[in-house]
Design an enzyme around this catalytic site. Sequence first.
Site, PDB file in Angstrom:
ATOM      1  CB  THR A 115     -15.700  -1.562   2.201  1.00 33.70           C
ATOM      2  OG1 THR A 115     -14.468  -1.797   2.879  1.00 33.70           O
ATOM      3  CG2 THR A 115     -16.476  -0.474   2.913  1.00 33.70           C
ATOM      4  CG  PHE A 126      -7.510  -9.967  -7.123  1.00 36.39           C
ATOM      5  CD1 PHE A 126      -7.124  -9.037  -6.165  1.00 36.39           C
ATOM      6  CD2 PHE A 126      -6.860 -11.180  -7.142  1.00 36.39           C
ATOM      7  CE1 PHE A 126      -6.114  -9.309  -5.251  1.00 36.39           C
ATOM      8  CE2 PHE A 126      -5.848 -11.469  -6.235  1.00 36.39           C
ATOM      9  CZ  PHE A 126      -5.473 -10.531  -5.294  1.00 36.39           C
ATOM     10  CD1 TRP A 129     -14.155   2.515   4.998  1.00 37.15           C
ATOM     11  CD2 TRP A 129     -14.452   4.707   5.385  1.00 37.15           C
ATOM     12  NE1 TRP A 129     -13.158   2.935   5.859  1.00 37.15           N
ATOM     13  CE2 TRP A 129     -13.326   4.266   6.116  1.00 37.15           C
ATOM     14  CE3 TRP A 129     -14.840   6.049   5.477  1.00 37.15           C
ATOM     15  CZ2 TRP A 129     -12.579   5.132   6.923  1.00 37.15           C
ATOM     16  CZ3 TRP A 129     -14.108   6.912   6.271  1.00 37.15           C
ATOM     17  CH2 TRP A 129     -12.979   6.448   6.975  1.00 37.15           C
ATOM     18  NE  ARG A 171     -11.966 -13.821  -1.579  1.00 37.17           N
ATOM     19  CZ  ARG A 171     -10.841 -13.332  -2.081  1.00 37.17           C
ATOM     20  NH1 ARG A 171      -9.872 -14.134  -2.436  1.00 37.17           N
ATOM     21  NH2 ARG A 171     -10.678 -12.028  -2.223  1.00 37.17           N
ATOM     22  CE  LYS A 220     -13.156  -7.466  -5.387  1.00 33.60           C
ATOM     23  NZ  LYS A 220     -12.978  -8.590  -4.418  1.00 33.60           N
ATOM     24  CG  PHE A 242     -11.672   6.621  -1.464  1.00 31.77           C
ATOM     25  CD1 PHE A 242     -10.618   6.192  -0.674  1.00 31.77           C
ATOM     26  CD2 PHE A 242     -12.422   5.660  -2.120  1.00 31.77           C
ATOM     27  CE1 PHE A 242     -10.307   4.845  -0.542  1.00 31.77           C
ATOM     28  CE2 PHE A 242     -12.127   4.306  -1.998  1.00 31.77           C
ATOM     29  CZ  PHE A 242     -11.064   3.898  -1.204  1.00 31.77           C
ATOM     30  CE  LYS A 248      -6.782  -8.299  -0.872  1.00 24.71           C
ATOM     31  NZ  LYS A 248      -7.748  -8.340   0.245  1.00 24.71           N
ATOM     32  CB  ALA A 302      -8.333 -13.805  -5.782  1.00 20.38           C
TER      33      ALA A 302
END
Length: 557
Positions: A74, A302, A410, A95, A72, A382, A106, A274
């Site tokens: 990215t 999230f 990405w 953030r 998210k 991906f 994470k 979050a």
Amino acid sequence: MTAYKSDIEIAQEAVLKPVMQLGKEMGIDPDILEPYGHFKAKVPLEAVKPEEERGKIILVTSLNPTPAGEGKSTVTVGLGQALNAIGRKAVVALREPSLGPTMGLKGGACGGGKSQVVPMEDINLHFTGDLHAITSAHNTLAALVDNHIHRGNELDLDIRKGTWKRVLDINDRSLRNIVAGLGGRLHGVPHETGFDITVASEIMAVLCLADGVADLKDRLRRMIIGYNSSGKPVTCGDLKAEGALALLLREAVKPNLVQTLENTPAFVHGGPFANIAHGCNSLAATKMAASYGEFAVTESGFGADLGAEKFFHIKAEAGGFSPSAVVLVATVRALKMHGGRAKDDLKTEDLEALEKGLENLEKHLETIHAFGVPVVVAVNAFVHDTKAETDRVLSFCRDKGVPAETAEVWEHGGAGGTALAKAAAKAADAFDGYHTPLYDKKIPVKDKIRRIVQEVYGAEGVDFSKEARNMLETIRQEGLEELPVCMAKTQYSLSDDPSKLGRPRGFRITVRELRISRGAGFIVALTGSVMTMPGLPEKPAAMEMDVLDDGRAAGLF
């Protein structure tokens, strides 16, 4: 197969603009910028422009996250870069990362690949010291509370009902529950207490929702530090501590200006938990981004069931603004996990699992539509996604009348997100209204919770523990029914059970505890086993980190 560089290798090769040049090109008076080295700067709050001079806000959210990863942040960074690539001036607002997840499991919060905010080592490790300032302010208040009790307890604080805990910006399960004040009368009054992680501190939420220094002090003053022997709340203002806390936060309240790999300006500021707090960067950072961009691209924590819902009901309502479009991030990998596929078995095409997982995406689309704001789906690509899988996600969305585009940000940075940028800009350009809250602020807190549980999670209803029912009565007696609700639940499921992936049905939500965050301005409803001090995983990310002889960071993603 193509060999890809690590995030940190890409970030360390970036050619950055000096922050003073970056600010000047944005239109910020260089005389007011407060540089922290060459590539970071604090921006005073007076740089925020009046509402009528600000650009539109695009909110990035996602489906329920999975260990497979959604990217998210990215996509948020990549979308900002892509908007600039198509000639639409954009500024990103994110953030700040916490050392807890950075050193734990994470990872950081700077994006990835060719869509990162930089300098990523600094941002992920200490940055400009904002989280340390919050830690110091929080623990100063804890020390003042304990000292007050030791010196006679004029405010009649009942230590059996709990007082202000301490915080630390690292995952440390051994500090969740402790006994303080041991060692005799000279060392304080023995009592049970504990530590939360800094990003779960109410002071973090206060800083992120404050509209200027005066509002910051007022919110600090209203924070509840404990209860007296009659059960009445005692506040930070009763202790006359708000001034000292505001002093410790006087620099932290200012947004931080950095940039992306493609020199798109980015404000990185604030990072409330979050799934405990509202999970959004500061109001000041979002307003600052909108002040200097045609679009402010920001994100919420999230999935849409947690982050986006809180963005609408808490952050946007507090800030008096509305997003003009929502970008909902989905991945083939995550959808297959929501459809029952195991994390270590996602490289093989599985249209059946994908189809089942699309139910999770469908529910989040329904939620965003309920708020009345246009939504665009970003299918974050991906390497092992197949064309058939990607095409199915795109067709699913378009069949429902939802624009959807593949994002390859990405791998390709802004150039990999131009189609998404055009779709998001088109949606935002066409929206001139205001979102529709899912509940009226005047209804009782229990009914607000019920609305969220049923309309956002899809549950049949909500059950309250005895403790929670007692707190509902306290909330009513204290005249706090008009506060919004901040739901604390697992991010992995629409339910309060992290094992129930996809779109569970026939379940109920149990609220085990309610906490009043009077300074932040919301009621926290804790469900499931959500903890305010996480623990480290079996193999913490910190075990792979190092610093090279030339001072460069290594192993940082």
